[in-house]
Design an enzyme around this catalytic site. Structure first.
Site, PDB file in Angstrom:
ATOM      1  N   THR A 158       0.816  -1.184   0.200  1.00 30.12           N
ATOM      2  CA  THR A 158      -0.074  -0.053   0.527  1.00 30.12           C
ATOM      3  C   THR A 158       0.839   1.010  -0.038  1.00 30.12           C
ATOM      4  O   THR A 158       2.142   1.501   0.591  1.00 30.12           O
ATOM      5  CB  THR A 158      -1.250   0.296   1.240  1.00 30.12           C
ATOM      6  N   VAL A 187     -12.297  -4.700   1.251  1.00 29.12           N
ATOM      7  CA  VAL A 187     -12.778  -4.112   2.020  1.00 29.12           C
ATOM      8  C   VAL A 187     -11.144  -3.742   3.113  1.00 29.12           C
ATOM      9  O   VAL A 187     -11.932  -4.529   3.861  1.00 29.12           O
ATOM     10  CB  VAL A 187     -13.284  -2.781   1.956  1.00 29.12           C
ATOM     11  N   GLY A 188     -10.223  -3.297   3.171  1.00 30.29           N
ATOM     12  CA  GLY A 188      -9.556  -2.665   4.216  1.00 30.29           C
ATOM     13  C   GLY A 188      -9.110  -2.291   5.106  1.00 30.29           C
ATOM     14  O   GLY A 188     -10.539  -1.757   4.910  1.00 30.29           O
ATOM     15  N   ASP A 189      -8.183  -1.778   5.096  1.00 28.71           N
ATOM     16  CA  ASP A 189      -8.221  -0.368   6.843  1.00 28.71           C
ATOM     17  C   ASP A 189      -8.210   1.083   5.675  1.00 28.71           C
ATOM     18  O   ASP A 189      -8.134   1.887   6.279  1.00 28.71           O
ATOM     19  CB  ASP A 189      -7.084  -0.683   7.432  1.00 28.71           C
ATOM     20  N   GLY A 212      -4.727  -5.534   7.234  1.00 29.91           N
ATOM     21  CA  GLY A 212      -6.113  -4.633   7.553  1.00 29.91           C
ATOM     22  C   GLY A 212      -6.728  -4.451   8.186  1.00 29.91           C
ATOM     23  O   GLY A 212      -7.138  -3.735   8.872  1.00 29.91           O
TER      24      GLY A 212
HETATM   25  N1  ASP Z   1      -4.073  -1.945   4.558  1.00 29.02           N
HETATM   26  C1  ASP Z   1      -3.800  -2.951   2.865  1.00 29.02           C
HETATM   27  C2  ASP Z   1      -5.149  -3.680   3.717  1.00 29.02           C
HETATM   28  O1  ASP Z   1      -5.708  -4.074   4.465  1.00 29.02           O
HETATM   29  C3  ASP Z   1      -2.551  -3.464   2.519  1.00 29.02           C
HETATM   30  C4  ASP Z   1      -1.256  -3.383   2.607  1.00 29.02           C
HETATM   31  O2  ASP Z   1      -1.203  -2.008   3.958  1.00 29.02           O
HETATM   32  O3  ASP Z   1      -0.784  -3.471   1.507  1.00 29.02           O
HETATM   33  O4  ASP Z   1      -6.316  -3.169   2.314  1.00 29.02           O
END
Ligand code: ASP
Length: 297
Positions: A158, A187-189, A212
């Protein structure tokens, strides 16, 4: 005050050969953001444009190069926060949108809403003239190979940026393709206010990366800024927040970058690596894949 910016390209493990090419994109993103700040531009413009660079860069999990979901599709999430107005815009599950962070900004500025998902967000992008590309544009050979071999990526690449401008105003941005082999619609964080990013104009801002499903359970970015509220600087607050995550999860796999109201930057991670870049006090871009922010930050 002296403006500053710190950006990240994710937390995780990747082969050391990728450090140099990733560093080049990180430095380019830092430089573009810093040039905006240095010529009197806003923190909001700086974080958006820095993230745009990394959305186009194929080595990160945002825009082009995003991880593929279980159906072989790219679905992206993003959030941008303007701490001046205590406002944010977010999108989730979007396809075709070349710059999800820019769409998130338009959600904040041009709609009465804060968070728009899926086809509604894509339709809005078309109406607002945000560039749309065929979904295959996002798919790199490296990600396709991992998908075909069902190799789970050990990386969370990310991207994000936080900045403070000459007026002392703060902004944060996070953009992602999410985790590899995620379920369609997951959907993530990243687009969640307080989890994937958080910014408070009186204290500081954070952009987060990593698993996430862990970050969203503790509102990781908010935890960092809460630590600044208790008197810690950006680095101490970042370290304390990751320690807190580690006290809750066995293997938290998280990373954060932070700026505080005094313009100090910080970074911490519980993964093997965190790709991050910032400007030192002389205005020179610095980059780190492991060591974190240097003493002369
Ligand atoms: N935090 C992101 C998610 O869980 C993934 C990432 O940091 O690459 O969607």
């Amino acid at each position: 005050m002296l403006p500053t910016i710190i950006v990240h390209g994710g937390a995780g493990y990747w082969a050391d050969e990728l450090d140099a090419p990733k560093s080049e994109f990180i430095i380019e993103a830092v430089q573009i953001g810093y040039d905006i700040l240095n010529s009197g531009g806003t923190a909001l413009d700086a974080v958006e444009k820095a993230v745009n660079v990394l959305e186009d860069a194929p080595l990160f999990d945002a825009g082009r190069g995003s991880h593929l979901n279980i159906e072989g599709m790219v679905q992206m999430d993003a959030i941008i926060i303007d701490a001046v107005t205590r406002d944010f815009g977010a999108v989730a599950g979007v396809e075709q949108v070349r710059y999800p962070i820019s769409l998130a900004r338009r959600v904040m500025q041009d709609t009465p809403h804060k968070f728009i998902v899926g086809t509604g967000a894509e339709k809005l992008a078309a109406e607002l003239g945000i560039p749309l590309v065929p979904n295959m544009w996002f798919v790199t050979d490296a990600e396709l190979a991992k998908y075909r071999l069902r190799i789970a990526s050990g990386t969370h690449d990310t991207v994000g940026a936080v900045a403070i401008d000459k007026d002392g105003n703060i902004a944060a941005a996070t953009s992602t393709g999410g985790t590899s082999h995620k379920l369609a619609g997951r959907v993530g964080d990243a687009p969640l206010f307080g989890a994937g990013a958080y910014a408070d104009n009186d204290f500081g801002a954070t952009s987060a990366t990593g698993v996430g499903e862990n970050s969203m359970r503790i509102l990781l970015s908010k935890v960092v800024v809460d630590q600044i509220v208790t008197g810690k600087d950006a680095q101490e607050a970042s370290v304390a927040a990751i320690a807190y995550a580690d006290s809750i999860f066995d293997d938290s796999q998280l990373g954060v970058i932070t700026v505080d109201k005094q313009g100090r930057v910080g970074a911490a991670h519980s993964t093997a690596k965190l790709a991050c870049g910032w400007v030192n006090t002389k205005g020179q871009p610095q980059v780190s894949m492991k060591e974190g922010v240097h003493a002369d930050n």
